[in-house]
Structures are given as C-alpha cells and as structure tokens.
Design a protein around this motif. Structure first.
Motif, PDB file in Angstrom:
ATOM      1  N   PHE A  21       1.614  -1.215  -0.220  1.00  0.00           N
ATOM      2  CA  PHE A  21       0.232  -0.125   0.260  1.00  0.00           C
ATOM      3  C   PHE A  21       1.014   1.439  -0.059  1.00  0.00           C
ATOM      4  CE2 PHE A  21      -1.620   3.513   2.010  1.00  0.00           C
ATOM      5  CZ  PHE A  21      -3.108   3.510   1.715  1.00  0.00           C
ATOM      6  N   LYS A  22       1.144   2.369  -0.419  1.00  0.00           N
ATOM      7  CA  LYS A  22       1.277   3.503  -0.816  1.00  0.00           C
ATOM      8  C   LYS A  22       0.298   4.854  -1.523  1.00  0.00           C
ATOM      9  CE  LYS A  22       5.694   6.231  -2.063  1.00  0.00           C
ATOM     10  NZ  LYS A  22       6.745   5.838  -2.637  1.00  0.00           N
ATOM     11  N   TRP A  23       0.354   5.417   0.032  1.00  0.00           N
ATOM     12  CA  TRP A  23      -0.507   6.996  -0.914  1.00  0.00           C
ATOM     13  C   TRP A  23      -0.542   7.159  -2.283  1.00  0.00           C
ATOM     14  CZ3 TRP A  23      -5.217   6.634   1.531  1.00  0.00           C
ATOM     15  CH2 TRP A  23      -5.414   6.774   2.912  1.00  0.00           C
ATOM     16  N   ASP A  98     -14.860   5.842   6.505  1.00  0.00           N
ATOM     17  CA  ASP A  98     -15.807   4.887   6.175  1.00  0.00           C
ATOM     18  C   ASP A  98     -16.428   3.655   5.300  1.00  0.00           C
ATOM     19  OD1 ASP A  98     -16.728   6.762   4.583  1.00  0.00           O
ATOM     20  OD2 ASP A  98     -18.726   7.538   6.206  1.00  0.00           O
ATOM     21  N   THR A  99     -15.947   4.212   3.977  1.00  0.00           N
ATOM     22  CA  THR A  99     -15.854   3.443   3.164  1.00  0.00           C
ATOM     23  C   THR A  99     -14.490   3.598   2.181  1.00  0.00           C
ATOM     24  OG1 THR A  99     -16.497   5.817   1.698  1.00  0.00           O
ATOM     25  CG2 THR A  99     -17.842   4.355   2.239  1.00  0.00           C
ATOM     26  N   ILE A 100     -14.622   2.619   1.005  1.00  0.00           N
ATOM     27  CA  ILE A 100     -13.002   1.870   0.661  1.00  0.00           C
ATOM     28  C   ILE A 100     -13.448   1.869  -0.515  1.00  0.00           C
ATOM     29  CG2 ILE A 100     -13.445  -0.509   1.582  1.00  0.00           C
ATOM     30  CD1 ILE A 100      -9.948  -0.524   1.449  1.00  0.00           C
ATOM     31  N   GLY A 101     -12.713   1.998  -1.863  1.00  0.00           N
ATOM     32  CA  GLY A 101     -12.620   2.169  -3.082  1.00  0.00           C
ATOM     33  C   GLY A 101     -12.701   0.347  -3.093  1.00  0.00           C
ATOM     34  N   ALA A 102     -12.965  -0.528  -4.531  1.00  0.00           N
ATOM     35  CA  ALA A 102     -12.557  -1.823  -4.827  1.00  0.00           C
ATOM     36  C   ALA A 102     -12.632  -2.061  -6.377  1.00  0.00           C
ATOM     37  CB  ALA A 102     -13.563  -2.873  -3.789  1.00  0.00           C
ATOM     38  N   VAL A 103     -12.821  -3.038  -6.215  1.00  0.00           N
ATOM     39  CA  VAL A 103     -13.264  -3.540  -8.058  1.00  0.00           C
ATOM     40  C   VAL A 103     -13.187  -5.278  -8.092  1.00  0.00           C
ATOM     41  CG1 VAL A 103     -12.084  -4.446 -10.015  1.00  0.00           C
ATOM     42  CG2 VAL A 103     -10.889  -2.305  -8.792  1.00  0.00           C
ATOM     43  N   TYR A 104     -15.220  -4.896  -8.487  1.00  0.00           N
ATOM     44  CA  TYR A 104     -15.912  -6.076  -8.554  1.00  0.00           C
ATOM     45  C   TYR A 104     -14.809  -6.918  -9.826  1.00  0.00           C
ATOM     46  CZ  TYR A 104     -19.195  -9.855  -9.075  1.00  0.00           C
ATOM     47  OH  TYR A 104     -20.756 -10.723  -8.951  1.00  0.00           O
ATOM     48  N   CYS A 105     -15.068  -8.653  -8.531  1.00  0.00           N
ATOM     49  CA  CYS A 105     -13.398  -9.513  -9.174  1.00  0.00           C
ATOM     50  C   CYS A 105     -14.931 -10.861  -8.775  1.00  0.00           C
ATOM     51  CB  CYS A 105     -13.043  -9.996  -7.461  1.00  0.00           C
ATOM     52  SG  CYS A 105     -11.737 -11.602  -8.036  1.00  0.00           S
ATOM     53  N   VAL A 113      -7.118  -2.831  -1.508  1.00  0.00           N
ATOM     54  CA  VAL A 113      -6.210  -2.434  -1.046  1.00  0.00           C
ATOM     55  C   VAL A 113      -5.419  -2.149   0.212  1.00  0.00           C
ATOM     56  CG1 VAL A 113      -4.148  -0.731  -1.579  1.00  0.00           C
ATOM     57  CG2 VAL A 113      -5.597  -1.731  -3.386  1.00  0.00           C
ATOM     58  N   ASP A 114      -5.348  -2.904   1.473  1.00  0.00           N
ATOM     59  CA  ASP A 114      -5.134  -2.913   2.870  1.00  0.00           C
ATOM     60  C   ASP A 114      -3.987  -2.521   2.530  1.00  0.00           C
ATOM     61  OD1 ASP A 114      -5.972  -4.357   4.830  1.00  0.00           O
ATOM     62  OD2 ASP A 114      -4.293  -4.888   5.036  1.00  0.00           O
ATOM     63  N   GLY A 118      -1.518  -5.280   0.797  1.00  0.00           N
ATOM     64  CA  GLY A 118      -1.734  -4.260  -0.167  1.00  0.00           C
ATOM     65  C   GLY A 118      -2.872  -5.105  -1.041  1.00  0.00           C
ATOM     66  N   LEU A 119      -2.602  -4.806  -2.678  1.00  0.00           N
ATOM     67  CA  LEU A 119      -3.258  -5.228  -3.551  1.00  0.00           C
ATOM     68  C   LEU A 119      -3.672  -7.248  -2.770  1.00  0.00           C
ATOM     69  CD1 LEU A 119      -5.628  -4.922  -5.436  1.00  0.00           C
ATOM     70  CD2 LEU A 119      -3.548  -6.201  -7.116  1.00  0.00           C
ATOM     71  N   MET A 120      -4.767  -7.031  -2.439  1.00  0.00           N
ATOM     72  CA  MET A 120      -5.675  -8.768  -1.981  1.00  0.00           C
ATOM     73  C   MET A 120      -7.615  -8.220  -2.926  1.00  0.00           C
ATOM     74  SD  MET A 120      -5.646  -8.046   2.113  1.00  0.00           S
ATOM     75  CE  MET A 120      -7.590  -9.025   2.363  1.00  0.00           C
ATOM     76  N   ARG A 121      -7.728  -9.673  -2.147  1.00  0.00           N
ATOM     77  CA  ARG A 121      -8.937  -9.674  -2.590  1.00  0.00           C
ATOM     78  C   ARG A 121      -9.586 -10.447  -1.296  1.00  0.00           C
ATOM     79  NH1 ARG A 121      -8.940 -14.134  -7.750  1.00  0.00           N
ATOM     80  NH2 ARG A 121      -7.258 -13.602  -8.818  1.00  0.00           N
TER      81      ARG A 121
END
Length: 135
Positions: A21-23, A98-105, A113-114, A118-121
C-alpha cells in the motif's frame, strides 16, 4: 465479452499483486483507476490529482465531501449493475474511513488495497456495497 473484461482486469491487477500500500500509488483510488484504465484506456488517476500522504488524500476527499463524492466526480453517478472489473464502494470500518474503493472480482469477492497486505481479494456481503459503477 465478460471473459475479455476479466482477462484485461486480471492481467492489469496481477502486475500489482504483492505490492505494498502507498498513498497516491497503490491505494483504493489508484486501484479503481487501474481497473477503469484496463477497461476503457482512460487515465482516471489524473482526475484524482497528486497526493502522497493520508492527510493529502483526506483533503482531496473532503473537497468532494466524501469518497463517494470523489468517485462520482470521476466516474459519474453509480448504478447497481456491476460486472468483473467494475469499481465499487464498500462500507468499511476504519479509523478515519467509512468506505473503501474496490474492484468487483466475482460474486462476494472484490479486489481491495489493504494497508498491511497491499493488493488482495476480500470477501464481502451484498449489504457491504455502498455503490457500484458499470463500464
């Protein structure tokens, strides 16, 4: 068509698997930008501007009143029909978010991205979905 979408997004996101993870480089907004870029060829990251700290990210989000507001500015208004590779906004219980962006898998699973991994499902329930955008 669905298989092509999955192939495009999976190929793009697999390049980032295992990355920390990196801003401003690999966070939830940049994850969405990667996915939208793979699907449309659009450089969505330009709409987010440059930031490299949580403070700068919070300022960017505050300008749009919320993460949802920022994503609506970049993506338009959400709709309910998402497919593989489409951006989503999930409810999240974080210290400042209170929300997080995600990509439907796939049903019940999204890329996130935790900060620690880092990037995970991540598995999610339908009630966790705050919004979704289809491309």
């Amino acid at each position: 068509m669905e298989r092509d979408r999955a192939t495009q997004v999976m190929a793009t996101l697999s390049l980032w698997e295992g990355q920390p993870f990196k801003w401003g480089e690999l966070d939830c907004c940049q994850l969405i930008a990667l996915s939208v870029g793979a699907l449309t060829g659009t450089n969505l990251a330009e709409q987010f501007g440059e930031y490299s700290t949580e403070r700068e990210a919070l300022r960017m989000v505050a300008f749009h009143r919320s993460l949802r507001g920022l994503l609506e500015h970049a993506l338009g208004y959400p709709n309910e029909a998402v497919a593989i590779g489409d951006p989503m906004l999930l409810h999240y219980q974080g210290e400042r978010w209170d929300t997080i962006g995600a990509v439907y898998c796939r049903p019940g699973c999204a890329f996130v991205v935790d900060r620690e991994h880092g990037l995970m499902r991540q598995r999610f329930a339908a009630c966790d979905v705050a919004a979704g955008w289809s491309f």
